[in-house]
Structures are given as structure tokens and as C-alpha cells.
Design a protein around this motif. Structure first.
Motif, PDB file in Angstrom:
ATOM      1  N   GLU A  70       0.840  -1.211   0.000  1.00  0.00           N
ATOM      2  CA  GLU A  70       0.000   0.000   0.000  1.00  0.00           C
ATOM      3  C   GLU A  70       0.874   1.260   0.000  1.00  0.00           C
ATOM      4  N   VAL A  71       1.971   1.227   0.763  1.00  0.00           N
ATOM      5  CA  VAL A  71       2.901   2.360   0.776  1.00  0.00           C
ATOM      6  C   VAL A  71       3.513   2.535  -0.612  1.00  0.00           C
ATOM      7  N   LEU A  72       3.941   1.427  -1.202  1.00  0.00           N
ATOM      8  CA  LEU A  72       4.546   1.467  -2.539  1.00  0.00           C
ATOM      9  C   LEU A  72       3.555   2.022  -3.559  1.00  0.00           C
ATOM     10  N   GLU A  73       2.321   1.553  -3.493  1.00  0.00           N
ATOM     11  CA  GLU A  73       1.296   2.017  -4.428  1.00  0.00           C
ATOM     12  C   GLU A  73       1.059   3.520  -4.269  1.00  0.00           C
ATOM     13  N   TRP A  74       0.977   3.988  -3.040  1.00  0.00           N
ATOM     14  CA  TRP A  74       0.803   5.417  -2.771  1.00  0.00           C
ATOM     15  C   TRP A  74       1.987   6.202  -3.334  1.00  0.00           C
ATOM     16  N   LEU A  75       3.201   5.715  -3.038  1.00  0.00           N
ATOM     17  CA  LEU A  75       4.418   6.412  -3.458  1.00  0.00           C
ATOM     18  C   LEU A  75       4.485   6.562  -4.971  1.00  0.00           C
ATOM     19  N   LYS A  76       4.155   5.516  -5.696  1.00  0.00           N
ATOM     20  CA  LYS A  76       4.263   5.547  -7.158  1.00  0.00           C
ATOM     21  C   LYS A  76       3.209   6.449  -7.798  1.00  0.00           C
ATOM     22  N   GLN A  77       2.257   6.938  -7.015  1.00  0.00           N
ATOM     23  CA  GLN A  77       1.260   7.887  -7.517  1.00  0.00           C
ATOM     24  C   GLN A  77       1.648   9.339  -7.237  1.00  0.00           C
ATOM     25  N   LEU A  95       7.905  12.063  -5.721  1.00  0.00           N
ATOM     26  CA  LEU A  95       8.381  11.008  -4.821  1.00  0.00           C
ATOM     27  C   LEU A  95       8.482   9.656  -5.513  1.00  0.00           C
ATOM     28  N   LYS A  96       7.722   9.460  -6.597  1.00  0.00           N
ATOM     29  CA  LYS A  96       7.735   8.163  -7.280  1.00  0.00           C
ATOM     30  C   LYS A  96       9.104   7.826  -7.857  1.00  0.00           C
ATOM     31  N   ARG A  97       9.978   8.812  -7.943  1.00  0.00           N
ATOM     32  CA  ARG A  97      11.324   8.575  -8.481  1.00  0.00           C
ATOM     33  C   ARG A  97      12.286   8.007  -7.446  1.00  0.00           C
ATOM     34  N   ILE A  98      11.925   8.068  -6.184  1.00  0.00           N
ATOM     35  CA  ILE A  98      12.805   7.524  -5.150  1.00  0.00           C
ATOM     36  C   ILE A  98      12.819   5.999  -5.290  1.00  0.00           C
ATOM     37  N   PRO A  99      13.993   5.404  -5.437  1.00  0.00           N
ATOM     38  CA  PRO A  99      14.056   3.945  -5.555  1.00  0.00           C
ATOM     39  C   PRO A  99      13.539   3.258  -4.287  1.00  0.00           C
ATOM     40  N   VAL A 100      12.804   2.185  -4.500  1.00  0.00           N
ATOM     41  CA  VAL A 100      12.256   1.402  -3.396  1.00  0.00           C
ATOM     42  C   VAL A 100      12.731  -0.039  -3.541  1.00  0.00           C
ATOM     43  N   VAL A 101      13.287  -0.545  -2.460  1.00  0.00           N
ATOM     44  CA  VAL A 101      13.707  -1.939  -2.399  1.00  0.00           C
ATOM     45  C   VAL A 101      12.872  -2.615  -1.326  1.00  0.00           C
ATOM     46  N   ILE A 102      12.144  -3.651  -1.723  1.00  0.00           N
ATOM     47  CA  ILE A 102      11.401  -4.449  -0.741  1.00  0.00           C
ATOM     48  C   ILE A 102      12.405  -5.367  -0.054  1.00  0.00           C
ATOM     49  N   ALA A 142       4.494  -6.485  -6.234  1.00  0.00           N
ATOM     50  CA  ALA A 142       5.470  -5.415  -5.985  1.00  0.00           C
ATOM     51  C   ALA A 142       6.042  -4.888  -7.310  1.00  0.00           C
ATOM     52  N   TYR A 143       6.400  -5.796  -8.214  1.00  0.00           N
ATOM     53  CA  TYR A 143       6.934  -5.346  -9.505  1.00  0.00           C
ATOM     54  C   TYR A 143       5.856  -4.696 -10.363  1.00  0.00           C
ATOM     55  N   ASP A 144       4.619  -5.184 -10.274  1.00  0.00           N
ATOM     56  CA  ASP A 144       3.525  -4.557 -11.018  1.00  0.00           C
ATOM     57  C   ASP A 144       3.328  -3.106 -10.581  1.00  0.00           C
ATOM     58  N   ILE A 145       3.495  -2.851  -9.287  1.00  0.00           N
ATOM     59  CA  ILE A 145       3.303  -1.494  -8.757  1.00  0.00           C
ATOM     60  C   ILE A 145       4.488  -0.602  -9.095  1.00  0.00           C
ATOM     61  N   GLY A 146       5.684  -1.196  -9.218  1.00  0.00           N
ATOM     62  CA  GLY A 146       6.828  -0.378  -9.600  1.00  0.00           C
ATOM     63  C   GLY A 146       8.027  -0.447  -8.674  1.00  0.00           C
ATOM     64  N   VAL A 147       8.140  -1.514  -7.874  1.00  0.00           N
ATOM     65  CA  VAL A 147       9.314  -1.633  -7.003  1.00  0.00           C
ATOM     66  C   VAL A 147      10.578  -1.747  -7.856  1.00  0.00           C
ATOM     67  N   ASN A 148      11.689  -1.264  -7.332  1.00  0.00           N
ATOM     68  CA  ASN A 148      12.948  -1.292  -8.065  1.00  0.00           C
ATOM     69  C   ASN A 148      13.731  -2.575  -7.826  1.00  0.00           C
ATOM     70  N   SER A 149      13.501  -3.205  -6.677  1.00  0.00           N
ATOM     71  CA  SER A 149      14.178  -4.452  -6.370  1.00  0.00           C
ATOM     72  C   SER A 149      13.408  -5.155  -5.253  1.00  0.00           C
ATOM     73  N   TYR A 150      13.536  -6.474  -5.200  1.00  0.00           N
ATOM     74  CA  TYR A 150      12.824  -7.275  -4.201  1.00  0.00           C
ATOM     75  C   TYR A 150      13.839  -8.232  -3.592  1.00  0.00           C
ATOM     76  N   LEU A 151      14.109  -8.079  -2.307  1.00  0.00           N
ATOM     77  CA  LEU A 151      15.093  -8.903  -1.613  1.00  0.00           C
ATOM     78  C   LEU A 151      14.438  -9.701  -0.503  1.00  0.00           C
ATOM     79  N   ILE A 152      14.893 -10.940  -0.343  1.00  0.00           N
ATOM     80  CA  ILE A 152      14.435 -11.799   0.757  1.00  0.00           C
ATOM     81  C   ILE A 152      15.431 -11.655   1.906  1.00  0.00           C
ATOM     82  N   LYS A 153      14.902 -11.384   3.117  1.00  0.00           N
ATOM     83  CA  LYS A 153      15.768 -11.254   4.288  1.00  0.00           C
ATOM     84  C   LYS A 153      16.451 -12.590   4.548  1.00  0.00           C
ATOM     85  N   PRO A 154      17.773 -12.598   4.575  1.00  0.00           N
ATOM     86  CA  PRO A 154      18.468 -13.843   4.922  1.00  0.00           C
ATOM     87  C   PRO A 154      18.256 -14.173   6.400  1.00  0.00           C
TER      88      PRO A 154
END
Length: 150
Positions: free
Chosen positions: A78-85, A89-96, A109-121
Motif C-alpha cells: 500500500e505504501v509502494l502504491e501510494w508512493l508511485k502515484q 516522490l515516485k522517483r525515489i528507488p524502493v527496495v522491498i 510489488a513489480y507490477d506497482i513499480g518496485v525497483n528491487s525485491y530482496l528476501i531477508k536472509p
């Protein structure tokens, strides 16, 4: 303004994860401030410069956002979706940065526009290695938009 003067906005509600992420950055000789907000609503307040975050000198726009998915009040998606609108601010890179490996979360996340998606080790050494690479790529090599110059 040089992007190296900017901070990372960490949006994470779990105190243990906050501690481990900050520690991994410190051990990786990370020299940028890490600002922490603990839920989705607070992240939006920060990015809008609302309430206690109104002083941009004290709470500057981050160079990038490190965003958990499972947050109280408003989810990371929801935060990502808000940000990309938001026009600038939509230009700030977002990494999940999340523990979710579910394809539905990654795809959304990629559909909304995330720049990268990382799994916490799970292991701290793996997290530290991830934060070293993260620092090198996002803050040393990545070219940033003009959002920081307006």
C-alpha cells in the motif's frame, strides 16, 4: 545536493530486524544515516513531510527506501502504491526487504513499480553480505533522478 549526503528510510516494524539491519550496515562500513519508521502510515507521513517530519533539514528525502511488506496500519504494498502515484516522490528507488517468498507478493510489488525485491536472509553473515552489495550498488553506482535537486 549529492545523493551520498542522503539517508536510507527503513520502513520496518520488527525491532529485531531493525537491530540486525542497522548492525549489518554498520559492519559493512555504511556511512549514510538510516532513518527508521515502524508502520506504513508513518512512512507516508515522513515522505510527505507531515507532522513531526515537517522539518526537511532534520528529515530529508531519502536516497532510497528499504520497505518491509508486512507492516501494521498500511502494508508495504500500500505504501509502494501510494508512493508511485506521487509526481516527484515516485522517483525515489524502493527496495522491498521481506521474508515473503510468495510469488503473489513479488509479482504485485513489480507490477506497482518496485525497483528491487530482496528476501531477508536468516543468517546474519548473509544479511551483512547483502547490505554490503546493497550499499555498493544503490549508493555508489546507481544514478539518481533529479528529485533531490528540486
Amino acid at each position: 545536493m549529492n545523493v551520498s549526503e542522503h539517508s536510507i528510510l527503513l520502513v520496518e516494524d520488527d525491532p529485531n530486524d531493525i537491530f540486525l539491519i542497522e548492525r549489518a550496515f554498520r559492519r559493512s562500513n555504511f556511512n549514510h544515516p538510516i532513518l527508521v519508521v515502524k508502520d506504513g502510515d508513518e512512512a507516508i507521513m515522513y515522505l510527505e513531510g507531515q507532522g513531526c517530519y515537517a522539518q526537511r533539514e532534520n528529515y530529508p528525502l531519502p536516497a532510497l527506501i528499504l520497505l518491509d511488506l508486512k507492516l501494521p496500519r498500511r502494508s508495504g504494498l500500500e505504501v509502494l502504491e501510494w508512493l508511485k502515484q506521487q509526481p516527484l516522490l515516485k522517483r525515489i528507488p524502493v527496495v522491498i526487504l521481506t521474508s515473503s517468498r510468495e510469488n503473489v507478493d513479488v509479482d504485485r510489488a513489480y507490477d506497482i513499480g518496485v525497483n528491487s525485491y530482496l528476501i531477508k536472509p536468516v543468517a546474519f553473515n548473509a544479511l551483512q553480505e547483502m547490505m554490503q552489495v546493497f550499499n555498493s550498488y544503490w549508493l555508489n553506482f546507481n544514478q539518481y533522478s533529479s528529485v533531490y535537486f528540486t
